[in-house]
Design an enzyme around this catalytic site. Structure first.
Site, PDB file in Angstrom:
ATOM      1  N   ASP A 127      71.735 -15.776 -72.759  1.00  0.00           N
ATOM      2  CA  ASP A 127      71.192 -16.091 -71.439  1.00  0.00           C
ATOM      3  C   ASP A 127      72.288 -16.686 -70.542  1.00  0.00           C
ATOM      4  O   ASP A 127      73.080 -17.510 -70.978  1.00  0.00           O
ATOM      5  CB  ASP A 127      70.066 -17.126 -71.642  1.00  0.00           C
ATOM      6  CG  ASP A 127      69.212 -17.323 -70.413  1.00  0.00           C
ATOM      7  OD1 ASP A 127      68.693 -16.329 -69.891  1.00  0.00           O
ATOM      8  OD2 ASP A 127      69.063 -18.472 -69.961  1.00  0.00           O
ATOM      9  N   GLU A 151      73.977 -11.623 -70.920  1.00  0.00           N
ATOM     10  CA  GLU A 151      73.279 -11.488 -69.634  1.00  0.00           C
ATOM     11  C   GLU A 151      74.323 -11.816 -68.564  1.00  0.00           C
ATOM     12  O   GLU A 151      74.518 -12.955 -68.183  1.00  0.00           O
ATOM     13  CB  GLU A 151      72.097 -12.445 -69.514  1.00  0.00           C
ATOM     14  CG  GLU A 151      71.244 -12.100 -68.283  1.00  0.00           C
ATOM     15  CD  GLU A 151      70.547 -13.284 -67.621  1.00  0.00           C
ATOM     16  OE1 GLU A 151      69.761 -13.056 -66.693  1.00  0.00           O
ATOM     17  OE2 GLU A 151      70.799 -14.449 -68.000  1.00  0.00           O
TER      18      GLU A 151
END
Ligand code: NOJ
Ligand code: MG
Length: 537
Positions: A205, A272
């Site tokens: 993330d 990401e």
């Protein structure tokens, strides 16, 4: 480039599939998806041809940002079935040749994580420096001009200690201080823990913003345009040079790569990566010491237009080079669904989009529901659950609604008499109904994946973009087999609303949509959104 050279790993050759656990399948009738539900969906995924699933966060969490606020990195939330359900899932997935990839959230924790509860207890607390604290500006306001992705300042004042803490997302998601070595060591331990438990890798993330400027300098505002002071929320990525995109982040990512590579078989790291541009995206792969795969948002956010897509694909190939392996996706739990964004709900457009994702050189990531052409569901304000908004003001909830497995009242997602956590929406044709229909989007999706699986050049070969008429993306995949002949497949996608004659290649159509015509002499006539894959030796 004509042939893939380095040895390919399962994630290069395979098809990945993102499971938003809350919405995939509910096994215990509480209206919320869970890990035994994912397990019950494995046969569908194996039938479809999926090689690996990425699960959105499954850890204990107050759910201020639906799991992206982790309260314990070493456990599984009871609501998802706890650790035992994770172990069951990994073992049943393995039996079907499916790997389980987890979501690592290293940028921030929950404000209820014990580390933050301690950090907050005073300036001398053991974990104080694990987070980013700063004194107020001389006027008492926030220490600098950084903005939260969800709006407003990225700083929250902590009255008892007289300092601000940083949160790039919600105030319930305090940012960790990645300059602190103990934070780095703690995450080494977390990564190893899950690898030992059977996780095949991590999606990471906010991979482009974990490390912040050491001196917390202001991001520059964009130059004043047309005499107007820009809205600070309209910060372009190129202006976020201190809060995001720090070069020091690569040292952290390399550290995880070293750990991942030491396992047998090696584990996958997927970033990401909201990169500034495609050369910047390439830096996340490093020199084989960074991410194995990195999300390409230039592609995902492009218009569904052949000329635009061809430009992005070409720029991606040039930036990444032949060794790095592109990742193609057009939907997720933040940006919404492929079937709506690119497909506008039209099955022909959806087929065209799936064909591109699966047959371009690289790894596709399907978002659950892409395979049935599931569209965004307009979730009414009274049922919205997400604190983060898309820039156009609509909620991310619209792209997170439950999977539609059957036409029954609970849609095969949950018990019929239970209200699901987000509404089903109307008019979607279920997995069960589409499975029996060779003309369905689901059958098409499976056929495209099957083609990829049966042709080695489509799994791991090189790729050349071909000259093509306006609106058409055409490319050739080639692979020289060890000591054997080179195999080639030529593919063309008419990403436009007009019929087009495409000079391509003479050969056998391996797969084509309705209305594609072989005009002879290597020319193929493609209807609006039509596609064809041709074997060329
Ligand atoms: C990216 C995740 O995909 C998104 O859902 C989340 O809100 C932010 N990171 C913060 O973790
Ligand atoms: Mg449940």
């Amino acid at each position: 480039m004509t042939a893939g050279s380095r040895e390919r790993a399962w994630w290069d050759e395979g098809v990945l599939y993102q499971v938003y656990v809350r919405s995939f399948r509910d096994s215990d009738g509480d209206g919320v998806g869970d890990l035994d539900g994912v397990r019950a969906g494995l046969d569908h995924l194996a039938w479809l041809g999926v090689d690996g699933i990425w699960l959105n966060p499954i850890h204990p969490s107050p759910n201020a940002d639906w799991g992206y606020d982790v309260a314990d990195y070493l456990d599984v939330a009871d609501g998802y079935g706890g650790m035992a359900a994770f172990d069951r899932l990994v073992s049943d997935a393995e039996a079907r040749g499916i790997r389980v990839v987890l979501d690592l959230v290293p940028n921030h924790t929950s404000d209820r994580h014990p580390w933050f509860l301690d950090a907050r207890s005073g300036r001398d607390a053991r974990h104080r420096d694990w987070y980013v604290w700063a004194d107020p500006a001389p006027d008492g306001g926030p220490p600098n001009n950084w903005l939260s992705v969800f709006g407003g300042s990225a700083w929250e004042f902590d009255r008892p200690s007289g300092q601000y803490y940083l949160h790039q997302f919600l105030r319930e998601q305090p940012d960790l201080n990645w300059w602190n070595d103990e934070v780095r060591e703690a995450f080494d331990g977390i990564v190893r823990f899950w690898f030992q438990r059977g996780a095949a890798g991590f999606r990471i993330d906010v991979a482009n913003a974990i490390v912040k400027d050491r001196h917390l300098r202001d991001d520059p505002f964009l130059p004043v345009q047309d005499g107007k002071v820009p809205d600070p929320r309209a910060f372009a990525p190129e202006a976020e040079i201190y809060s995001h995109h720090r070069p020091e982040v690569h040292r952290v990512l390399e550290r995880w790569r070293t750990i991942a590579d030491a396992y047998e078989p090696s584990r996958v790291l997927i970033g990401e990566t909201w990169a500034r541009d495609l050369p910047d995206l390439a830096r996340y792969y490093g020199d084989g010491d960074g991410m194995n795969l990195a999300f390409n948002f230039a592609f995902a956010t492009a218009a569904f237009d052949g000329n635009d897509l061809a430009r992005v694909i070409d720029a991606t190939e040039r930036a990444l080079g032949p060794e790095a392996w592109p990742l193609w996706t057009a939907s997720n739990h933040d940006i919404g669904r492929l079937a709506s964004r690119w497909g506008a709900g039209d099955p022909d457009r959806i087929r065209c989009a799936l064909f591109l994702l699966v047959l371009l050189r690289g790894a596709p990531v399907l978002y659950y529901g892409d395979e049935i052409g599931l569209c965004d569901v307009p979730v009414p304000p009274s049922r919205r659950r997400d604190p983060g908004n898309r820039q156009d003001g609509s909620g991310r909830d619209d792209g997170r609604t439950p999977m539609i497995w059957t036409p029954e009242p609970g849609r095969g997602f949950t018990d019929g008499d239970v209200e699901p956590w987000l509404p089903f929406g109307d008019g979607h044709v279920s997995v069960a109904e589409q499975r029996g229909d060779p003309a369905s989007v689901l059958s098409w999706c499976r056929d495209v994946i099957a083609l990829r699986r049966t042709r080695p050049e489509l799994r791991r070969g090189g790729s050349d973009l071909l000259d093509a008429p306006d609106g058409v993306v055409a490319w050739r995949r080639s692979l020289r087999q060890d000591g054997g002949p080179t195999t080639r497949t030529v593919a063309a996608a008419n990403v436009s609303p007009r019929r087009v004659a495409v000079p391509l290649v003479d050969g056998e159509a391996l797969l084509a949509t309705e209305g594609v015509r072989d005009e002879g002499a290597g020319t193929w006539s493609l209807p609006a959104w039509g596609v064809v894959a041709v074997s060329s030796g």
